[in-house]
Write a protein that holds these residues in place. Structure first.
Motif, PDB file in Angstrom:
ATOM      1  N   ALA A   1      17.108 -37.438 -39.544  1.00  0.00           N
ATOM      2  CA  ALA A   1      18.130 -36.474 -39.960  1.00  0.00           C
ATOM      3  C   ALA A   1      18.088 -36.255 -41.466  1.00  0.00           C
ATOM      4  N   PHE A   2      18.339 -34.998 -41.844  1.00  0.00           N
ATOM      5  CA  PHE A   2      18.450 -34.624 -43.259  1.00  0.00           C
ATOM      6  C   PHE A   2      19.815 -34.024 -43.510  1.00  0.00           C
ATOM      7  N   THR A   3      20.159 -33.908 -44.773  1.00  0.00           N
ATOM      8  CA  THR A   3      21.378 -33.225 -45.162  1.00  0.00           C
ATOM      9  C   THR A   3      21.101 -32.493 -46.464  1.00  0.00           C
ATOM     10  N   ASN A   4      22.075 -31.740 -46.958  1.00  0.00           N
ATOM     11  CA  ASN A   4      21.973 -31.114 -48.283  1.00  0.00           C
ATOM     12  C   ASN A   4      23.378 -30.800 -48.782  1.00  0.00           C
ATOM     13  N   GLN A   5      23.447 -30.097 -49.891  1.00  0.00           N
ATOM     14  CA  GLN A   5      24.737 -29.917 -50.552  1.00  0.00           C
ATOM     15  C   GLN A   5      25.415 -28.595 -50.211  1.00  0.00           C
ATOM     16  N   ILE A   6      24.920 -27.906 -49.173  1.00  0.00           N
ATOM     17  CA  ILE A   6      25.596 -26.670 -48.765  1.00  0.00           C
ATOM     18  C   ILE A   6      26.275 -26.896 -47.415  1.00  0.00           C
ATOM     19  N   ASP A   7      27.185 -26.002 -47.033  1.00  0.00           N
ATOM     20  CA  ASP A   7      27.911 -26.204 -45.782  1.00  0.00           C
ATOM     21  C   ASP A   7      26.990 -25.926 -44.592  1.00  0.00           C
TER      22      ASP A   7
ATOM     23  N   PRO B   1      13.003 -32.368 -38.113  1.00  0.00           N
ATOM     24  CA  PRO B   1      14.231 -33.166 -38.177  1.00  0.00           C
ATOM     25  C   PRO B   1      15.449 -32.342 -37.801  1.00  0.00           C
ATOM     26  N   PHE B   2      16.539 -33.017 -37.485  1.00  0.00           N
ATOM     27  CA  PHE B   2      17.808 -32.308 -37.353  1.00  0.00           C
ATOM     28  C   PHE B   2      18.594 -32.474 -38.647  1.00  0.00           C
ATOM     29  N   TYR B   3      19.700 -31.745 -38.758  1.00  0.00           N
ATOM     30  CA  TYR B   3      20.547 -31.809 -39.953  1.00  0.00           C
ATOM     31  C   TYR B   3      21.918 -32.353 -39.588  1.00  0.00           C
ATOM     32  N   CYS B   4      22.473 -33.125 -40.500  1.00  0.00           N
ATOM     33  CA  CYS B   4      23.807 -33.689 -40.325  1.00  0.00           C
ATOM     34  C   CYS B   4      24.644 -33.345 -41.559  1.00  0.00           C
ATOM     35  N   HIS B   5      25.726 -32.621 -41.347  1.00  0.00           N
ATOM     36  CA  HIS B   5      26.626 -32.249 -42.433  1.00  0.00           C
ATOM     37  C   HIS B   5      28.019 -32.817 -42.160  1.00  0.00           C
ATOM     38  N   ASP B   6      28.560 -33.492 -43.136  1.00  0.00           N
ATOM     39  CA  ASP B   6      29.856 -34.145 -42.966  1.00  0.00           C
ATOM     40  C   ASP B   6      31.003 -33.157 -43.106  1.00  0.00           C
TER      41      ASP B   6
END
Length: 286
Positions: free
Chosen positions: A96-102, A167-172
């Protein structure tokens, strides 16, 4: 790579950040991890997921990434049924990846990059619309997030599958610090995930590299060979997704069957010159 370059890249919001690696284990092994893990890592209890099918424990690193040890509760077949990892064998099953956008903006950017990367081809790869998830920590804190999974269109029909090579993405939705919360000092000295090694079918190497670069928005040109994609971490040095091609008959069979298999993790030890040489793979050593 120097530390100054590392910091710059890790804080670059344009490059996706390695969030976590998912390792599916038997329920008994989650409850009582082997000494090869507990002697080298401090393991944090995670909790049960909102669907009631799985629970997890975490190995959290100072760079903000973590390894998620997950199991289907009591290994019951009904808990596997309909779950996105339900058909997976034990081992490293996802990343899983994430980043700083919604998550909504990320989804739009993702499908745009994937479409651009596949111009002139069938355009089989994309991402599904984000879906909400969560879990309750053992201390009662409720966690909520949105996950965005890759898709692959099979043939001319409308059937889609979950490809392992993206990968999939995970956003909190709740604060990330509530989800990524645990002991980050480890006996082996690891402060982050330096490298993720994947076994790749030789024929697919370049194609997969291009797709992964598009997904994680990495245009790094400094790789010494074609078999790596440089990515960021939440607050540490960069990490590399490296491709290994099969050398044994068993690896050739595995690569031919699955095309892309997450095999091993290597660790960053920060400024310390002392490395225990510990790597992470499955099955765990006794």
């Amino acid at each position: 790579m120097s530390h100054s370059t590392s910091s710059t890249m890790a804080s670059d919001q344009k490059v996706a950040l390695l969030d976590h690696i998912i390792v599916l284990v038997p329920h008994a092994e989650l409850k009582d991890p082997p000494k090869s893990l507990t002697n080298n890592f401090n393991i944090t209890n995670g909790g049960r997921h909102a669907d009631g099918k799985t629970e997890n424990k975490l190995i959290v690193f100072k760079d903000g990434s973590y390894i998620e040890l997950i199991s289907f509760i009591n290994d019951l077949p009904e808990n596997r049924a309909g779950h996105w990892w339900g058909s997976k064998p034990y081992g490293i099953v996802d990343w899983a990846f994430t980043n700083q956008i919604d998550y909504k903006s990320n989804y739009e950017a993702l499908i745009g990059r994937l479409a651009d990367a596949q111009k002139g081809s069938s355009g089989a790869y994309s991402y599904a619309t984000p879906q909400l998830g969560g879990r309750i920590r053992p201390d009662g804190v409720k966690l909520e997030w949105a996950v965005t999974f890759p898709t692959k269109k099979e043939g001319e029909d409308t059937e889609t599958t979950r490809p392992s090579n993206l990968p999939f993405y995970c956003h909190d939705i709740t604060p990330r610090d509530n989800r990524v919360n645990g002991e980050t000092e480890h006996p082996c000295g690891a402060v982050g995930i330096r490298e993720v090694l994947a076994l790749v079918d030789d024929v697919q190497n370049d194609a997969f590299a291009g797709l992964i670069r598009a997904s994680v928005n990495s245009d790094d040109k400094e790789q010494i060979n074609r078999s790596g994609v440089l990515v960021g971490t939440p607050h540490g040095a960069p990490s590399v997704i490296s491709f290994m091609t099969p050398t044994t008959d068993a690896e050739k069979d595995e690569a031919c069957l699955h095309k892309f298999v997450l095999k091993e993790l290597k660790f960053d030890h920060g400024s310390s010159d002392v490395s225990t040489g510990i790597t992470f793979s499955y099955p765990f050593q006794a």
